[in-house]
Design an enzyme around this catalytic site. Sequence first.
Site, PDB file in Angstrom:
ATOM      1  N   CYS A 200     -47.967 102.904  39.773  1.00 38.29           N
ATOM      2  CA  CYS A 200     -48.021 103.460  41.128  1.00 38.29           C
ATOM      3  C   CYS A 200     -48.569 102.472  42.160  1.00 38.29           C
ATOM      4  CB  CYS A 200     -48.878 104.715  41.138  1.00 38.29           C
ATOM      5  SG  CYS A 200     -48.750 105.701  39.639  1.00 38.29           S
TER       6      CYS A 200
ATOM      7  N   PHE B 251     -51.306 104.375  37.608  1.00 37.25           N
ATOM      8  CA  PHE B 251     -51.480 104.910  36.258  1.00 37.25           C
ATOM      9  C   PHE B 251     -51.645 103.705  35.336  1.00 37.25           C
ATOM     10  CE2 PHE B 251     -50.007 106.318  32.168  1.00 37.25           C
ATOM     11  CZ  PHE B 251     -50.442 107.623  32.078  1.00 37.25           C
TER      12      PHE B 251
ATOM     13  N   HIS C  11     -53.269 107.966  48.689  1.00 35.44           N
ATOM     14  CA  HIS C  11     -52.449 107.967  47.471  1.00 35.44           C
ATOM     15  C   HIS C  11     -51.994 109.411  47.232  1.00 35.44           C
ATOM     16  CE1 HIS C  11     -50.801 106.601  43.769  1.00 35.44           C
ATOM     17  NE2 HIS C  11     -51.640 107.279  43.006  1.00 35.44           N
TER      18      HIS C  11
ATOM     19  N   GLU D 239     -60.157 110.651  45.300  1.00 37.43           N
ATOM     20  CA  GLU D 239     -59.831 109.836  46.478  1.00 37.43           C
ATOM     21  C   GLU D 239     -60.647 110.303  47.685  1.00 37.43           C
ATOM     22  OE1 GLU D 239     -55.677 109.729  47.461  1.00 37.43           O
ATOM     23  OE2 GLU D 239     -55.917 107.947  48.727  1.00 37.43           O
TER      24      GLU D 239
ATOM     25  N   HIS E 111     -43.622 111.504  44.405  1.00 41.09           N
ATOM     26  CA  HIS E 111     -44.248 110.244  44.012  1.00 41.09           C
ATOM     27  C   HIS E 111     -43.176 109.282  43.504  1.00 41.09           C
ATOM     28  CE1 HIS E 111     -46.935 107.286  42.668  1.00 41.09           C
ATOM     29  NE2 HIS E 111     -47.760 107.990  41.922  1.00 41.09           N
TER      30      HIS E 111
ATOM     31  N   LYS F 291     -46.635 111.921  49.959  1.00 31.89           N
ATOM     32  CA  LYS F 291     -46.095 112.452  48.699  1.00 31.89           C
ATOM     33  C   LYS F 291     -45.935 113.973  48.747  1.00 31.89           C
ATOM     34  CE  LYS F 291     -47.922 108.719  45.779  1.00 31.89           C
ATOM     35  NZ  LYS F 291     -48.826 108.005  46.700  1.00 31.89           N
TER      36      LYS F 291
END
Lengths: 334, 416
Positions: free
Chosen positions: B167, B403, B307, B318, B344, B339
Amino acid sequence: MTRPVGIAAYASRCALGNDDQQIDQALADGESAIGPLRGFDASAFGDTVAAQIWTEEDVDEDDPAIRILGPHGRILEHVVRRAYAAADLDQLPAERVGLYVGMGMVDAAVEDLVPAVAASRDADGELDLAKFFKGAYRLIHPLWPLSMLNNVAVGQIATDLDIRGDNLVLASDAVCGVRAILEAARAVREGIVDAAIAAGVSERVCPASLARRRVGVEGVQPMGEGGAALVLTNAVDGVALRLLGGATAHGPRDQRFASERAGEIALHQAGRSEARRLTDARTGVGDLGPGQAAFALARAAHDLAAGEVGLLTMDYDGSGMGPGAGALVVERPA
Amino acid sequence: MVVTGWGAVTPLGNDVESSFAAMREGRSGVRRVTRFDPTGLFCDIAGEVDDSAFWPLDEHGKQGGSAYRLARRAFEEATAGQLLAGIEDRFRIATIFGGHGHQPNEHEMAQLVACLDDDGRARADAVAALDDYQLSVFTRRQPDVVAALLAQEADARGPVAAIVSACAAGTQAIGEGLRLIRDGRADVVITGGAEPTLSYSGYLGFSILGALTRRYPAPEKASRPFDRRRNGFVIAEGAGVLILESLAHAKARGRTPLGEVLGYGDSADAYLITAMHPKGEGAIQAMRRAIDDAGLLPEHVDYVNAHGTSTPINDPTETMAAKAVFGERAYQVPMSSNKSMIGHTIGAAGALEAICTLRGMQEGVLLPTINQEAPDRKCDLDYVPNEAREMAHEVALSNSFGFGGQNGCLCLGSTP
């Protein structure tokens, strides 16, 4: 002002040995690492040989780390750990150490799909995708997808060694290992991190890699006709980089190589077209390959005479698809 | 360092303008998967790109497969108007691209599975007998093939590299491109990311991992970052391409900057490959490094493109990281997630979100986080809920947390 970056330690592993001493001795003795393929029946590929790393540890399917790291990640971790320890990087703050890795092709662990596929066969034994989609896939190990992600092994190694600085994974052309060193050296030189491990690991030797070896179309046979031009190898190397004044030597063997290790790293990447340009500029000299071009550019960038070069290593992506070549030059100290 | 060209392919449109306009309206691009039949899987929705109008790839382009198909479309938009024409020294154009290449489709997996015996051992004779394992199967699975083909398409002969940090790949590609120009190793960088996540094995993989949302009243309600009812992310496909160059270089050749890349920071969580550090240490470090790299202070940041994945762990972590970076001022710094609308896009996410951030600066608009219905006490910042907001802003962060533990953050600025 240029801040020279030195190689504080290195570690490697290949079919000649599992540590640097074994490899050095084997090279000095003129041994060949190439032998019959092991791990699966390769007879259908003819007289196929390879230079394979092979230890019980690498194929222990009960080892939980294998599931996350994969076989290539496991051998990568071995050398990163050794280089990290030899360079005393645990003495630095975790966030001031970076990890840069060039990683060869990562294959999905297709063997993990077998139970699901076996439960999805129709009366004729063929794969029934509807059965597979509607439930049989649940027989697949939940961590199987990790085998498709190149960066997971590097993330796991950073976790195991508590390396929290820059973490960059490059893939999968033959130059990505050299590029990893280049980026690591730059990060150290610019003070983004105080030290970095740069490493490269090859793809697995497996049926898929054997199949790939034979790919080609008319006019493009990157591995030679039938793959005959290529001996598959798996290997891994790692170097620990620090600013030159911070490089340390460890033990008698390190003293033996201290002069080469203490040199500044000069790197440059060159592509086929860049080689062409150098050739054009030297009319009458003849064609330069990308590797020669990368070497020439690295020397020119750092104003090095040939006699000042202590060590040269080059990589070139011969597939016809990759980005070209890279050269790593280690300067011989005055 | 400025951006002089951009292109986007998203589930909401096949260019920057249509994608941005749809997001400004708070629309969702998430729907039931049509690329294959997802019946029986834990999750059956995704952000699919409508590629029906894409030009077919020629034989050369087919070597790049589905990833290149997406990237090529975004690249065409980014370089429209002969953007890269007139640059004499092609060796000074680099290509740094994020993504993971094409994942095996049903046919390829069935083919490979056919080479195994009932005990899961490889039957090399079956592999050796394969007669359609062609060059294109090999090349399109190489993560670097998109970068290599884009470089060929652009006649860009400088450094070429592929970054594969899940990601974070798109953000790291832009950041590394920034560093290449700063180091004097390139004048222009083609960068971004592309991810064809809706190949069967890619989608199946994330489904099996348990990362995808499993409970949603309707597809468009499934991606709900920071909302209490979030339960996983919605996977999507897409591509984003940006052209970077120094401001001086852009001006010298008469190109108009679209926005500025001020700084870049990255880090490793070194915690778990499947989850962020519980205190957000890696995220904090990446954000602080990006601000510092830009020569700024946290108080200079007006907005954060989060994110914001819609997973139970990412969003509060986050949020915690933003509070650590901005202190009490975190409550005054809007932070929204693209997103929530496009899902995503993994390796493309960082590139697409950088474009959306810069486009928002041009318009003086903050894109919303949609599906904000049930407040979560652990997510108590201003997420620009449900509707876009007009607000002039000049400095923003764009976060990507991979990830595997790789983190990247860009500090972006309005047109200089």
